[in-house]
Design an enzyme around this catalytic site. Structure first.
Site, PDB file in Angstrom:
ATOM      1  N   GLY B  12      63.434  65.833  46.869  1.00 44.47           N
ATOM      2  CA  GLY B  12      63.053  66.121  48.240  1.00 44.47           C
ATOM      3  C   GLY B  12      61.901  65.223  48.643  1.00 44.47           C
ATOM      4  N   GLY B  14      60.323  65.304  51.713  1.00 46.81           N
ATOM      5  CA  GLY B  14      59.608  65.796  52.881  1.00 46.81           C
ATOM      6  C   GLY B  14      58.113  65.850  52.578  1.00 46.81           C
ATOM      7  N   GLY B  15      57.401  66.649  53.350  1.00 45.34           N
ATOM      8  CA  GLY B  15      55.948  66.674  53.227  1.00 45.34           C
ATOM      9  C   GLY B  15      55.469  67.045  51.837  1.00 45.34           C
ATOM     10  N   ALA B  16      56.048  68.075  51.231  1.00 43.92           N
ATOM     11  CA  ALA B  16      55.566  68.534  49.924  1.00 43.92           C
ATOM     12  C   ALA B  16      55.879  67.508  48.844  1.00 43.92           C
ATOM     13  CB  ALA B  16      56.189  69.888  49.579  1.00 43.92           C
ATOM     14  N   GLY B  17      57.107  67.017  48.828  1.00 43.26           N
ATOM     15  CA  GLY B  17      57.519  66.057  47.804  1.00 43.26           C
ATOM     16  C   GLY B  17      56.696  64.784  47.876  1.00 43.26           C
ATOM     17  N   PHE B 116      47.357  78.762  68.657  1.00 50.81           N
ATOM     18  CA  PHE B 116      48.693  78.958  68.117  1.00 50.81           C
ATOM     19  C   PHE B 116      48.887  80.420  67.770  1.00 50.81           C
ATOM     20  CE2 PHE B 116      52.424  76.813  66.402  1.00 50.81           C
ATOM     21  CZ  PHE B 116      52.404  75.658  67.140  1.00 50.81           C
ATOM     22  N   ASP B 218      69.814  73.464  48.671  1.00 54.83           N
ATOM     23  CA  ASP B 218      70.409  72.955  47.421  1.00 54.83           C
ATOM     24  C   ASP B 218      69.534  73.260  46.197  1.00 54.83           C
ATOM     25  OD1 ASP B 218      71.906  71.868  49.443  1.00 54.83           O
ATOM     26  OD2 ASP B 218      71.423  69.786  48.998  1.00 54.83           O
ATOM     27  N   HIS B 239      62.424  82.104  64.836  1.00 53.57           N
ATOM     28  CA  HIS B 239      61.437  81.623  65.797  1.00 53.57           C
ATOM     29  C   HIS B 239      61.889  82.087  67.178  1.00 53.57           C
ATOM     30  CE1 HIS B 239      58.960  78.976  68.181  1.00 53.57           C
ATOM     31  NE2 HIS B 239      58.361  78.510  67.110  1.00 53.57           N
ATOM     32  N   LEU B 249      64.344  73.827  68.367  1.00 55.42           N
ATOM     33  CA  LEU B 249      63.042  74.465  68.478  1.00 55.42           C
ATOM     34  C   LEU B 249      62.267  74.007  69.711  1.00 55.42           C
ATOM     35  CD1 LEU B 249      61.019  76.271  66.948  1.00 55.42           C
ATOM     36  CD2 LEU B 249      60.121  74.193  65.927  1.00 55.42           C
ATOM     37  N   GLU B 252      55.883  76.638  69.512  1.00 57.72           N
ATOM     38  CA  GLU B 252      54.920  77.645  69.912  1.00 57.72           C
ATOM     39  C   GLU B 252      53.754  77.019  70.679  1.00 57.72           C
ATOM     40  OE1 GLU B 252      54.827  80.482  66.722  1.00 57.72           O
ATOM     41  OE2 GLU B 252      52.660  80.450  66.860  1.00 57.72           O
ATOM     42  N   ARG B 283      55.554  85.282  65.259  1.00 53.37           N
ATOM     43  CA  ARG B 283      56.944  84.975  65.589  1.00 53.37           C
ATOM     44  C   ARG B 283      57.895  86.135  65.345  1.00 53.37           C
ATOM     45  NH1 ARG B 283      56.865  78.936  62.918  1.00 53.37           N
ATOM     46  NH2 ARG B 283      55.670  77.982  64.618  1.00 53.37           N
ATOM     47  N   GLU B 380      58.910  74.527  51.542  1.00 50.17           N
ATOM     48  CA  GLU B 380      59.745  75.654  51.969  1.00 50.17           C
ATOM     49  C   GLU B 380      60.634  76.177  50.849  1.00 50.17           C
ATOM     50  OE1 GLU B 380      61.776  75.080  55.694  1.00 50.17           O
ATOM     51  OE2 GLU B 380      62.790  77.025  55.567  1.00 50.17           O
ATOM     52  N   ARG B 391      55.690  83.945  58.253  1.00 53.48           N
ATOM     53  CA  ARG B 391      54.769  82.815  58.271  1.00 53.48           C
ATOM     54  C   ARG B 391      54.177  82.619  59.663  1.00 53.48           C
ATOM     55  NH1 ARG B 391      55.172  77.837  60.027  1.00 53.48           N
ATOM     56  NH2 ARG B 391      57.428  77.601  60.111  1.00 53.48           N
TER      57      ARG B 391
END
Lengths: 230, 576
Positions: B12, B14-17, B116, B218, B239, B249, B252, B283, B380, B391
């Protein structure tokens, strides 16, 4: 409403050369072209191949040539495309399968302009300061999603590999005009070279093609002016 | 069959990976595997911002952020983890800025912040400006910035490689992954000392979702098949403001900047339910308010949607702070937000549940807190749990950078001391058999039909409001679809870019996620956060102030409870 999708197909495992196939699909006027492609793939012909992910114009996966114009399939609606729609892969990159092209050359060009902040000085404890005006200076080019619609719309890229293309210049621009960056001179030197901005003929195809409404040609012109006058 | 050996493989991009990869780059031999090109990852779709108590525009403290996170999560949040999140958010946001992220700025050049949902000053007194943002494309800026840093640090990317299995030794240590090269159809064994699953969520199990088509769970499902428990799967966030019928989306931030949600009678109804936070209630609550309004006939023209109205905001606020989301309304619904309301409905958005981890991202094998050696998750796909039962907006991006960073650092330490475990025999056998069965089967079911049925079942019976009756029906239907899935046949038999095969594999993973969402929802006989049971409408702290952990065993699914860590804030009734 029923529409006909005329899709350019090519599978190098099976085909000698590309050919068109037609599919009739029932769509809603507000459906995205991507919805129609999915309808074909999911219910008529599972071999139809294209990239897609976010489906709302943010990830940059599904740029393709739609009725002769580069667009994102997820950001154009059926009601704006007519009853018979011609869909082809982007021009200038090797076709891997159907609408899916080899992106390596594109990402190599992107990487060649050093698309990352170059700032060697220690930033200190807090954030680097930047005024709203300084931030605004490069706002437009931060919007790029690397979809390649601009680069593959540029006729110069169709005839030579010796041009980094509009998207790479957009991403160089994003840093050259960032007040925090110290790598502007390096990037300008790269873009002053044989594959740099002087290959641009100011045709504006890139600006027309950008799904993010980035003023691509203007960004290229700003880089040219920086080379000439700064 | 190709073989690779690495210190760490990250699945992955994305941001975390990517955040984890950047910690390790240059100090370890790492590979980042993604079925997409990294900047296509769904982190890029995040809009509104990333919370951190910088206090740049008004007083703020990490303790307030921690409290809001705990309360927003309906007290199912592990408070030691929420403390890590809120404390380290500050430094992580500054690190993003140092990497070059172009935040919006205050007049004096600091990172600008805005309001927010659910973020408050002084433990709930009223809204606070805590969300650091870059227009309404903060996620785009994060994914671009982190990818840029990956390039800068020469991270080794395996672009367009699809995860098909996770490898464990007989002793239960993680030792690598099997990835399918999309371009060639070849299986790659990636043998590694440490594995990070940062493969994101699974919103595509629902019919209406904000998630990318790639959001198919996955990594979560493949670990589950290998006996790893999944935690808090019943908590799936809807949401409140997805574009009507499309689910795309609308941030918010639209309400943070002053937008309001109105019903068919023109009433700004949120104030009736949440008198203090009004439209900035969390949410889960906003989604239920909308559900209730629609059910009582106060949707627009009696239909199943309401309007998000920003037309009263100054046009320059819309253009400068909400450009993308208002553009979505124009492009996809033909609505001009400066003049009229945007039709919206709740959309499946975020999985609070996932692979259970500790604060260093190590995946847990059971409720005792024992970690699986070499196996990590973040973002996630993971459940730390910092989001509990619901969240808060902007906390997903905080989660990515804070825990992506922590996990990367922990893996780096682990790499220094850990021996490379031996691979099991024929490591690719399971994946190879699964793929070959799909490719060789003639005349069977269409994956698309099964997927559609699953998405409708999950939307109708397992979404904003749940009942035992509906959940039992859903359980039966998903079970039937899993059976039908065994008879899926493909038209594309090729090896090259066989995206039909990938979609089928993804469907198999989503069915497993759906199974656990339903099982958790049936088990939890209370209402908490995003999990609302019409037949058990109250929160039941006596029995359910606990995480659920579901494991697939040979004798069926097992549900265990894991206690919630409470440090600073005793559970209270949650009102806004």
């Amino acid at each position: 409403m029923e529409v006909t999708l005329r899709i350019k197909r090519f599978n190098p495992e099976l085909d000698q050369k590309a050919h068109f196939e037609e599919y009739r699909v029932e769509v809603e006027p507000n459906d995205r072209l991507l919805d129609a492609l999915n309808e074909v793939k999911w219910h008529q012909d599972g071999t139809l191949t294209y990239r897609r992910s976010c489906a709302h114009g943010i990830c940059g996966s599904d740029a393709m040539r739609i009725n002769g114009r580069n667009r994102l399939a997820c950001k154009i609606l059926m009601k704006d495309l007519g009853k018979k729609i011609t869909i082809e892969p982007l021009i200038g990159f090797k076709i891997e399968k159907d609408l899916l092209v080899d992106m390596e050359k594109f990402f190599d060009a992107y990487k060649s302009v050093k698309p990352y902040l170059i700032a060697e000085g220690a930033p200190g404890a807090g954030e680097r300061r930047q005024s709203p005006e300084e931030r605004e200076r490069f706002d437009d080019t931060t919007k790029c999603i690397l979809c390649a619609a601009c680069t593959t719309a540029c006729p110069v890229t169709w005839v030579t590999d010796e041009f980094v293309g509009p998207a790479a210049i957009v991403n160089a621009h994003r840093f050259i005009f960032d007040s925090r960056d110290e790598g502007g001179a390096e990037r300008l030197k790269i873009l002053n070279g044989g594959s740099g901005v002087w290959r641009c003929r100011t045709i504006f195809n890139c600006t027309d093609a950008c799904p993010r409404d980035i003023k691509v040609t203007e960004a290229i012109e700003q880089v040219k002016r920086a080379l000439l006058f700064e | 069959m190709a073989y690779h050996r690495y210190d760490a493989v990250i699945v992955g991009a994305g941001g975390a990976g990517l955040m984890a990869a950047i910690q390790m780059a240059g100090n370890a031999n790492i590979a980042v595997v993604s079925k997409l090109y990294p900047p296509r990852s769904h982190t890029g779709a995040a809009q509104g911002g990333i919370a951190a108590a910088l206090g740049n525009t008004e007083e703020d403290h990490w303790q307030w952020h921690m409290f809001d996170t705990v309360k927003g999560g309906d007290y199912l949040v592990d408070q030691d983890s929420a403390e890590v999140l809120a404390r380290e958010a500050i430094d992580a946001v500054l690190e993003l800025e140092h990497m070059g992220l172009p935040f919006n700025r205050t007049p004096d050049g600091r990172i600008d912040q805005r309001r927010f949902g659910g973020h408050s000053r002084n433990f709930g007194e009223g809204p606070v400006r805590r969300s650091c943002y870059a227009a309404d494309r903060t996620g785009h800026m994060i994914i671009q910035t982190l990818y840029q840093q990956g390039i800068k640090h020469n991270v080794n990317f395996f672009d367009e490689f699809h995860l098909v299995d996770i490898l464990f030794t007989d002793d239960g240590e993680c030792c690598g992954v099997i990835a399918y090269e999309i371009k060639t159809g070849e299986l790659h064994t990636i043998h590694a000392k440490t594995v990070l699953i940062a493969s994101g969520g699974y919103g595509r199990v629902f019919k209406i979702t904000s998630n990318a088509l790639a959001g198919t769970g996955d990594g979560v499902a493949l670990a589950y098949r290998r006996g790893i428990p999944l935690m808090d799967m019943e908590f799936y966030q809807f949401h409140p403001t997805g574009l009507y019928k499309l689910g795309i989306l609308v941030s918010e931030a639209a309400r943070g900047e002053g937008g309001i949600v109105i019903n068919g009678e023109g009433e700004a109804f949120a104030a009736r339910y949440a008198p203090t936070m009004k439209d900035l209630a969390p949410r889960d609550m906003m989604s239920r308010f909308i559900y209730q309004e629609v059910r009582e006939g106060r949707g627009i023209d009696g239909k199943d949607y309401v309007l998000l109205d920003v037309s009263h905001l100054p046009p320059e606020v819309i253009d400068e702070k909400l450009p993308d989301v208002t553009d979505f309304a124009r492009v996809y619904l033909g609505v001009e937000p400066k003049e009229e309301g945007i039709p919206i409905q709740p959309t499946a958005h975020y999985a609070m549940g996932g692979l259970p981890t500790n604060n260093d991202g190590q995946v847990l094998i059971d409720a005792s807190g024992a970690a699986v050696p070499g196996f990590y998750s973040a973002g996630e796909s993971a459940c730390v749990s910092v989001h509990g039962a619901n969240r808060l907006g902007t906390n997903s991006l905080v989660d990515l950078v804070v825990f992506g960073r922590r996990v990367g650092r922990h893996m780096l330490r682990e790499i220094g001391t850990r021996e490379l475990p031996a691979l099991p025999d024929n490591p690719e056998a399971t994946a190879a058999e699964e793929i070959s069965a799909l490719l060789s089967r003639e005349g069977g079911n269409r994956a698309a039909d099964i997927r559609k049925a699953m998405q409708e079942t999950m939307m109708d019976k397992v979404s904003v409001v749940r009942t035992k009756f509906g959940l039992l029906e859903a359980q039966k239907e998903i079970c039937e679809l899993q059976e039908a899935y065994k008879h899926v046949a493909l038209q594309d038999k090729g090896k090259r870019y066989n995206t039909e095969l990938l979609e089928a594999l993804e469907l198999g993973c989503m069915l497993d996620c759906a199974e656990t969402i339903i099982h958790g929802s049936l088990g939890r006989e209370e209402s908490r956060g995003a999990h609302y049971r019409e037949d058990f409408q109250d929160r039941d702290d006596a029995n359910w102030l606990a995480h659920s952990m579901i494991t697939r065993t040979s004798s069926g699914l097992q549900l265990q409870k894991k206690p919630v860590k409470i440090t600073m804030f005793e559970p209270k009734e949650r009102s806004y």
